[in-house]
Design a protein around this motif. Sequence first.
Motif, PDB file in Angstrom:
ATOM      1  N   GLN A 122       0.831  -1.195   0.000  1.00 40.68           N
ATOM      2  CA  GLN A 122       0.000   0.000   0.000  1.00 40.68           C
ATOM      3  C   GLN A 122       0.873   1.255   0.000  1.00 40.68           C
ATOM      4  O   GLN A 122       2.052   1.224   0.365  1.00 40.68           O
ATOM      5  CB  GLN A 122      -0.921   0.012   1.241  1.00 40.68           C
ATOM      6  CG  GLN A 122      -1.922  -1.122   1.278  1.00 40.68           C
ATOM      7  CD  GLN A 122      -2.783  -1.081   2.519  1.00 40.68           C
ATOM      8  OE1 GLN A 122      -2.565  -0.256   3.419  1.00 40.68           O
ATOM      9  NE2 GLN A 122      -3.770  -1.975   2.597  1.00 40.68           N
ATOM     10  N   HIS A 123       0.262   2.391  -0.395  1.00 45.21           N
ATOM     11  CA  HIS A 123       0.969   3.674  -0.388  1.00 45.21           C
ATOM     12  C   HIS A 123      -0.049   4.806  -0.266  1.00 45.21           C
ATOM     13  O   HIS A 123      -1.248   4.614  -0.451  1.00 45.21           O
ATOM     14  CB  HIS A 123       1.801   3.853  -1.671  1.00 45.21           C
ATOM     15  CG  HIS A 123       0.998   3.793  -2.919  1.00 45.21           C
ATOM     16  ND1 HIS A 123       1.002   2.715  -3.784  1.00 45.21           N
ATOM     17  CD2 HIS A 123       0.124   4.679  -3.478  1.00 45.21           C
ATOM     18  CE1 HIS A 123       0.192   2.937  -4.797  1.00 45.21           C
ATOM     19  NE2 HIS A 123      -0.357   4.116  -4.636  1.00 45.21           N
ATOM     20  N   TYR A 124       0.498   5.999   0.089  1.00 45.80           N
ATOM     21  CA  TYR A 124      -0.352   7.186   0.200  1.00 45.80           C
ATOM     22  C   TYR A 124      -0.411   7.908  -1.147  1.00 45.80           C
ATOM     23  O   TYR A 124       0.592   8.028  -1.856  1.00 45.80           O
ATOM     24  CB  TYR A 124       0.202   8.149   1.258  1.00 45.80           C
ATOM     25  CG  TYR A 124       0.114   7.623   2.669  1.00 45.80           C
ATOM     26  CD1 TYR A 124      -1.072   7.730   3.404  1.00 45.80           C
ATOM     27  CD2 TYR A 124       1.220   7.044   3.274  1.00 45.80           C
ATOM     28  CE1 TYR A 124      -1.139   7.259   4.707  1.00 45.80           C
ATOM     29  CE2 TYR A 124       1.157   6.579   4.574  1.00 45.80           C
ATOM     30  CZ  TYR A 124      -0.023   6.679   5.291  1.00 45.80           C
ATOM     31  OH  TYR A 124      -0.107   6.207   6.574  1.00 45.80           O
ATOM     32  N   GLN A 125      -1.619   8.381  -1.464  1.00 42.55           N
ATOM     33  CA  GLN A 125      -1.824   9.166  -2.683  1.00 42.55           C
ATOM     34  C   GLN A 125      -2.477  10.494  -2.307  1.00 42.55           C
ATOM     35  O   GLN A 125      -3.275  10.563  -1.389  1.00 42.55           O
ATOM     36  CB  GLN A 125      -2.744   8.422  -3.666  1.00 42.55           C
ATOM     37  CG  GLN A 125      -2.237   7.062  -4.095  1.00 42.55           C
ATOM     38  CD  GLN A 125      -3.322   6.285  -4.861  1.00 42.55           C
ATOM     39  OE1 GLN A 125      -4.505   6.650  -4.832  1.00 42.55           O
ATOM     40  NE2 GLN A 125      -2.904   5.206  -5.509  1.00 42.55           N
ATOM     41  N   ILE A 126      -2.107  11.553  -3.042  1.00 46.67           N
ATOM     42  CA  ILE A 126      -2.752  12.852  -2.829  1.00 46.67           C
ATOM     43  C   ILE A 126      -3.664  13.122  -4.021  1.00 46.67           C
ATOM     44  O   ILE A 126      -3.283  12.915  -5.182  1.00 46.67           O
ATOM     45  CB  ILE A 126      -1.723  13.989  -2.637  1.00 46.67           C
ATOM     46  CG1 ILE A 126      -2.482  15.297  -2.336  1.00 46.67           C
ATOM     47  CG2 ILE A 126      -0.770  14.118  -3.810  1.00 46.67           C
ATOM     48  CD1 ILE A 126      -1.589  16.386  -1.768  1.00 46.67           C
ATOM     49  N   TRP A 127      -4.882  13.574  -3.700  1.00 46.78           N
ATOM     50  CA  TRP A 127      -5.905  13.783  -4.726  1.00 46.78           C
ATOM     51  C   TRP A 127      -6.406  15.228  -4.655  1.00 46.78           C
ATOM     52  O   TRP A 127      -6.430  15.839  -3.590  1.00 46.78           O
ATOM     53  CB  TRP A 127      -7.091  12.829  -4.509  1.00 46.78           C
ATOM     54  CG  TRP A 127      -6.742  11.376  -4.739  1.00 46.78           C
ATOM     55  CD1 TRP A 127      -6.086  10.561  -3.895  1.00 46.78           C
ATOM     56  CD2 TRP A 127      -7.070  10.615  -5.888  1.00 46.78           C
ATOM     57  NE1 TRP A 127      -5.957   9.309  -4.427  1.00 46.78           N
ATOM     58  CE2 TRP A 127      -6.559   9.315  -5.662  1.00 46.78           C
ATOM     59  CE3 TRP A 127      -7.732  10.890  -7.087  1.00 46.78           C
ATOM     60  CZ2 TRP A 127      -6.697   8.289  -6.590  1.00 46.78           C
ATOM     61  CZ3 TRP A 127      -7.882   9.862  -8.008  1.00 46.78           C
ATOM     62  CH2 TRP A 127      -7.352   8.577  -7.775  1.00 46.78           C
ATOM     63  N   ALA A 128      -6.820  15.712  -5.820  1.00 45.12           N
ATOM     64  CA  ALA A 128      -7.475  17.021  -5.908  1.00 45.12           C
ATOM     65  C   ALA A 128      -8.941  16.798  -6.278  1.00 45.12           C
ATOM     66  O   ALA A 128      -9.249  16.064  -7.238  1.00 45.12           O
ATOM     67  CB  ALA A 128      -6.800  17.896  -6.949  1.00 45.12           C
ATOM     68  N   GLU A 129      -9.814  17.422  -5.507  1.00 45.80           N
ATOM     69  CA  GLU A 129     -11.256  17.283  -5.770  1.00 45.80           C
ATOM     70  C   GLU A 129     -11.730  18.462  -6.614  1.00 45.80           C
ATOM     71  O   GLU A 129     -11.648  19.621  -6.202  1.00 45.80           O
ATOM     72  CB  GLU A 129     -12.017  17.243  -4.447  1.00 45.80           C
ATOM     73  CG  GLU A 129     -13.530  17.109  -4.640  1.00 45.80           C
ATOM     74  CD  GLU A 129     -14.277  17.160  -3.327  1.00 45.80           C
ATOM     75  OE1 GLU A 129     -15.512  17.295  -3.352  1.00 45.80           O
ATOM     76  OE2 GLU A 129     -13.625  17.086  -2.253  1.00 45.80           O
ATOM     77  N   LEU A 130     -12.212  18.139  -7.818  1.00 48.64           N
ATOM     78  CA  LEU A 130     -12.794  19.153  -8.701  1.00 48.64           C
ATOM     79  C   LEU A 130     -14.322  19.072  -8.627  1.00 48.64           C
ATOM     80  O   LEU A 130     -14.895  18.257  -7.896  1.00 48.64           O
ATOM     81  CB  LEU A 130     -12.305  18.937 -10.129  1.00 48.64           C
ATOM     82  CG  LEU A 130     -10.779  18.988 -10.328  1.00 48.64           C
ATOM     83  CD1 LEU A 130     -10.423  18.805 -11.795  1.00 48.64           C
ATOM     84  CD2 LEU A 130     -10.185  20.276  -9.793  1.00 48.64           C
ATOM     85  N   GLN A 131     -14.967  19.909  -9.399  1.00 53.37           N
ATOM     86  CA  GLN A 131     -16.427  19.973  -9.354  1.00 53.37           C
ATOM     87  C   GLN A 131     -17.072  18.657  -9.775  1.00 53.37           C
ATOM     88  O   GLN A 131     -18.068  18.229  -9.202  1.00 53.37           O
ATOM     89  CB  GLN A 131     -16.916  21.108 -10.277  1.00 53.37           C
ATOM     90  CG  GLN A 131     -18.405  21.404 -10.161  1.00 53.37           C
ATOM     91  CD  GLN A 131     -18.766  22.043  -8.831  1.00 53.37           C
ATOM     92  OE1 GLN A 131     -17.993  22.811  -8.271  1.00 53.37           O
ATOM     93  NE2 GLN A 131     -19.948  21.691  -8.303  1.00 53.37           N
ATOM     94  N   ASP A 132     -16.444  17.994 -10.763  1.00 52.59           N
ATOM     95  CA  ASP A 132     -17.073  16.806 -11.316  1.00 52.59           C
ATOM     96  C   ASP A 132     -16.232  15.540 -11.239  1.00 52.59           C
ATOM     97  O   ASP A 132     -16.657  14.475 -11.675  1.00 52.59           O
ATOM     98  CB  ASP A 132     -17.425  17.040 -12.793  1.00 52.59           C
ATOM     99  CG  ASP A 132     -16.201  17.452 -13.598  1.00 52.59           C
ATOM    100  OD1 ASP A 132     -15.158  17.763 -12.980  1.00 52.59           O
ATOM    101  OD2 ASP A 132     -16.275  17.459 -14.837  1.00 52.59           O
ATOM    102  N   ARG A 133     -15.037  15.609 -10.644  1.00 54.85           N
ATOM    103  CA  ARG A 133     -14.187  14.403 -10.617  1.00 54.85           C
ATOM    104  C   ARG A 133     -13.061  14.571  -9.599  1.00 54.85           C
ATOM    105  O   ARG A 133     -12.810  15.671  -9.095  1.00 54.85           O
ATOM    106  CB  ARG A 133     -13.601  14.117 -11.989  1.00 54.85           C
ATOM    107  CG  ARG A 133     -12.583  15.159 -12.466  1.00 54.85           C
ATOM    108  CD  ARG A 133     -12.168  14.885 -13.919  1.00 54.85           C
ATOM    109  NE  ARG A 133     -11.039  15.714 -14.335  1.00 54.85           N
ATOM    110  CZ  ARG A 133     -11.135  16.971 -14.731  1.00 54.85           C
ATOM    111  NH1 ARG A 133     -12.334  17.565 -14.771  1.00 54.85           N
ATOM    112  NH2 ARG A 133     -10.056  17.646 -15.095  1.00 54.85           N
TER     113      ARG A 133
END
Length: 263
Positions: A200-211
Amino acid sequence: METKLHSFLNSDLLNKYLVGETSMEESKEVEHYIYQYPEVASAYEKLQDNLQVIAKAGAMDAPNHILSNILESLDEINETKVIQLVQKNKTPWYSIAASAAAILFAVTTFMLYQKNQQLNSENTIVDAEILDLRSDIDKNNSKLDELSKELLKLNNPDAKKYVINGNERAKNLKTVAYINSVDKTSMIDVIALPQLPKDQHYQIWAELQDRMVNLGILDEADRKLKQIPYMEDALALSIKIGKNGDDTDNNSTEVAEISLKEE
């Protein structure tokens, strides 16, 4: 005083004085050392003995019949009684001087050769050290330039700082995000990440309006300011745990989130 005496003995003044090549001032200096210091007097005597041995080894006696011929010629011309001279095996002074000069030249040449070899060796070492030093300076300057650029970005008044703390699933998690909407840059500083299983590993995500958009992997071993993709109109940033080889959001578990909306 010992250093001065040592320097004098290592010089060639004694040799020059022995063969009569010193100036008046140099002769006075040599004679002062000879009379003042037993070590110098002993060294001078040894030089004289060595010079006599070398000169005698190279000297040649005149044939005996030459002296007889000279005496007969003098008898015929002057018709006077000539006293028989006793031939002595005495070395001419110019033979001694020539031998001493040859020895002095050989010793000086050898000493100069040794010094030249030593200087060449030292120059090679110094050149290598200078190259290593220049390389280290270039690397340090490069690191300082990178650090300076990062500090400028962090201190930029347009950059906003977001502290991202972990939730109940990862209480010790802490990262800091810096987002500059003017020059369109995003950076994240990993402070602490709880250890995960190897798969396993850590991921960074960006939340946009539709995805949701994956911005990359966070690693505890890479604890430094890290550039991440800038996402225009991002609503939030979140950190999730995903499986190796899976970059989708389907099976990931969220462990931290921060809103980017201005209140």
